[in-house]
Design an enzyme around this catalytic site. Structure first.
Site, PDB file in Angstrom:
ATOM      1  N   LYS A  27       1.048  -0.594   0.190  1.00 55.04           N
ATOM      2  CA  LYS A  27      -0.103   0.387   0.165  1.00 55.04           C
ATOM      3  C   LYS A  27       0.613   1.526   0.139  1.00 55.04           C
ATOM      4  O   LYS A  27       1.671   1.499   0.384  1.00 55.04           O
ATOM      5  CB  LYS A  27      -1.126   0.098   1.150  1.00 55.04           C
ATOM      6  CG  LYS A  27      -1.908   1.171   1.335  1.00 55.04           C
ATOM      7  CD  LYS A  27      -2.476   1.050   2.488  1.00 55.04           C
ATOM      8  CE  LYS A  27      -3.981   1.849   2.605  1.00 55.04           C
ATOM      9  NZ  LYS A  27      -4.749   1.570   3.779  1.00 55.04           N
ATOM     10  N   SER A  82      -9.228   2.010   3.511  1.00 62.37           N
ATOM     11  CA  SER A  82      -9.175   1.908   2.369  1.00 62.37           C
ATOM     12  C   SER A  82      -7.886   2.096   1.758  1.00 62.37           C
ATOM     13  O   SER A  82      -7.454   2.251   0.300  1.00 62.37           O
ATOM     14  CB  SER A  82      -8.192   3.838   3.072  1.00 62.37           C
ATOM     15  OG  SER A  82      -6.662   3.106   3.659  1.00 62.37           O
ATOM     16  N   SER A 127     -10.200  -0.427   7.322  1.00 59.70           N
ATOM     17  CA  SER A 127      -9.296  -1.007   5.622  1.00 59.70           C
ATOM     18  C   SER A 127      -8.509  -1.854   5.246  1.00 59.70           C
ATOM     19  O   SER A 127      -8.354  -1.879   3.777  1.00 59.70           O
ATOM     20  CB  SER A 127      -8.403   0.391   5.525  1.00 59.70           C
ATOM     21  OG  SER A 127      -9.193   1.701   6.267  1.00 59.70           O
TER      22      SER A 127
END
Length: 475
Positions: free
Chosen positions: A81, A154, A178
């Site tokens: 990420k 997210s 997330s």
């Protein structure tokens, strides 16, 4: 090489690499070609580090030829990420304001992946600052199962890329859901570890006392392999707990026979798809030898989800203090709204919420003392279309409803494993959670593995990917 090489499990490709039936250069090249073909539609990568990945793969192949192995990730292509600092590679955390940020050193989790021999394919797209919406200038990744549906936030890019066969596993982060939201929406096995189990050093914060970093993979076994690499104490992060790191993959066959798994009787708002996934989990885990027992969620459980937004907001305001509100015009409206909310919070309000958080943590510890594990939905409304999500807006009660079954376990820090457990009529995956006691990731991973031995939801793949809609970002 098989045509569907990209959909093999991490465990399988690791074994092929170790047996020299496959080279890391071949595997990495195949994955980069697939990213070039597919990600122009999905938009899951923020940056693809093609040259660096191929050079690393060649170096790791040379080590293999010399009889050296760094472990089960040796030569395996994965991605991280874009809030995890990566030396010499842009790390923007989904923010337009940080597009030019190029770290001079790796986050601890990235360094550990590299030390274990993983090939980093690139950085995965995410919502702005790891909150609930993408920056208006950055297109959201598409759901590879059905582009009309939410990809989750997210860790949206992590969810889309791992599901679509653009990496063999990924790192995500979870502050209110997330890892779990994109895992359920993309049919993945995503682990939110106990808070403190994995270092956050070099990871851009949303709310530091709520942030968790963990693996997103296609099976509980694959998640266990990655967790075993990234977990453990870190002098760069004093909150990373110094407990020994078990060999999660080695103990994953312990099963659930004789284990007591709690299923709450007070879980309002579940739709038919969410209930069906839980019923399927009950059946499979019972068949595997577990005993399902009725329990009751604490009275403060729903309040925890309502408290989450202001608690997250005040910590996020601290994290962004250097650039907000001084550069507010460069922020998107959703993250800006959260920061404004946090900056308005009074000390009295904050103290009351912190006291409720401590009480909820104690109540959940007490509940988990009566059983080995908890079985929970991820969301009451099992899946969200993009249209429905936009129509729902950012009303605090709507957000709290979506966070009802995830945020309390960020407040308490308990580990949870999200697993795929069904499909909607529109062909979108539906997941559920297994929750465990603090630092008992080994048990929830074993439970997930036992479940996945009885079911095949985790082995299903998106039926197709569109092509040619977006330019990929190569570096």
């Amino acid at each position: 090489m098989p045509a569907d090489l990209h959909y093999l499990s991490l465990d399988e490709v690791a074994r092929r690499l170790k047996a020299r039936k496959l080279s890391s250069v071949e595997l990495t090249g195949a994955m980069l070609r697939r990213i070039g073909e597919v990600d122009s539609t999905l938009g899951s990568y923020a940056t693809v580090t093609a040259d660096r990945a191929l050079a690393d793969a060649a170096r790791l192949d040379a080590e293999t030829e010399a009889g050296t192995s760094r472990g089960p990730l040796h030569g395996v292509p994965i991605a991280v990420k874009d809030l995890c600092n990566t030396e010499g590679v842009p790390t923007a955390a989904g923010m337009a304001i940080h597009r030019g940020n190029v770290p001079s050193r790796d986050a601890t989790v990235v360094a550990r992946l590299k030390q274990a021999g993983a090939v980093i394919l690139g950085k995965l797209q995410m919502t702005e600052g790891a909150y609930g919406a993408h920056h208006p200038s950055i297109p959201a990744p598409l759901n590879p199962w059905n582009a009309a549906y939410w990809t989750g936030s997210s860790s949206s890019g992590s969810g889309a890329a791992t599901a679509a066969g653009l990496c063999f596993a990924s790192l995500g982060s979870d502050t209110g859901g997330s890892i779990r939201f994109p895992s359920t929406m993309n049919g993945l096995s995503g682990l939110k570890p106990t808070w403190g189990r994995v270092s956050r050093a070099g990871v851009f914060p949303l709310a530091e006392s709520l942030d968790h970093v963990g693996p997103m993979a296609r099976s509980a076994l694959d998640a266990a392999i990655v967790l075993g690499v990234i977990a453990g104490a870190d002098p760069e992060d004093p909150t990373a707990v110094g407990l020994p790191v078990p060999d999660y993959a080695a103990s994953i066959d312990q099963g659930v026979r004789g284990r007591r798994i709690g299923l709450a009787t007070n879980m309002p708002g579940l739709d038919e798809d969410a209930r069906r996934a839980l019923d399927g989990a009950v059946g499979a885990l019972t068949k595997a030898g577990a005993a399902i027992v009725e329990v009751k969620l604490p009275d403060g459980f729903d309040q925890g989800a309502r408290d989450w937004v202001p608690l997250c907001g005040v910590e996020a305001a601290v994290a962004h203090d250097a650039t907000y509100p001084s550069r507010a015009s460069e922020y998107g409206p959703v993250l800006a709204g959260l920061l404004d909310h946090g900056r308005r919070l009074s000390a009295m309000e904050l103290a009351r919420m912190q006291l409720r958080r401590a009480a909820l943590t104690g109540e959940l510890n007490g509940l988990l003392a009566s059983v080995d594990l908890l079985l929970m939905p991820v969301m009451g409304r099992a899946v969200w279309s993009t249209e429905a999500l936009l129509a729902a807006g950012r009303d605090p009660e709507v957000v709290a409803e979506r966070l009802r079954y995830t945020a309390p376990f960020d407040l308490s820090g308990h580990p949870t494993l999200t697993l795929p457990g069904g499909m909607t009529a529109d062909g979108v995956p539906v997941g559920f959670q297994i929750v465990g006691k603090a630092f008992e990731e080994g048990l929830i991973l074993a439970a997930g593995h036992a479940y996945q031995r009885e079911t095949d939801w985790h082995s299903r793949r998106p039926p197709r990917e569109g092509r040619g809609m977006r330019p990929s970002h190569m570096a």
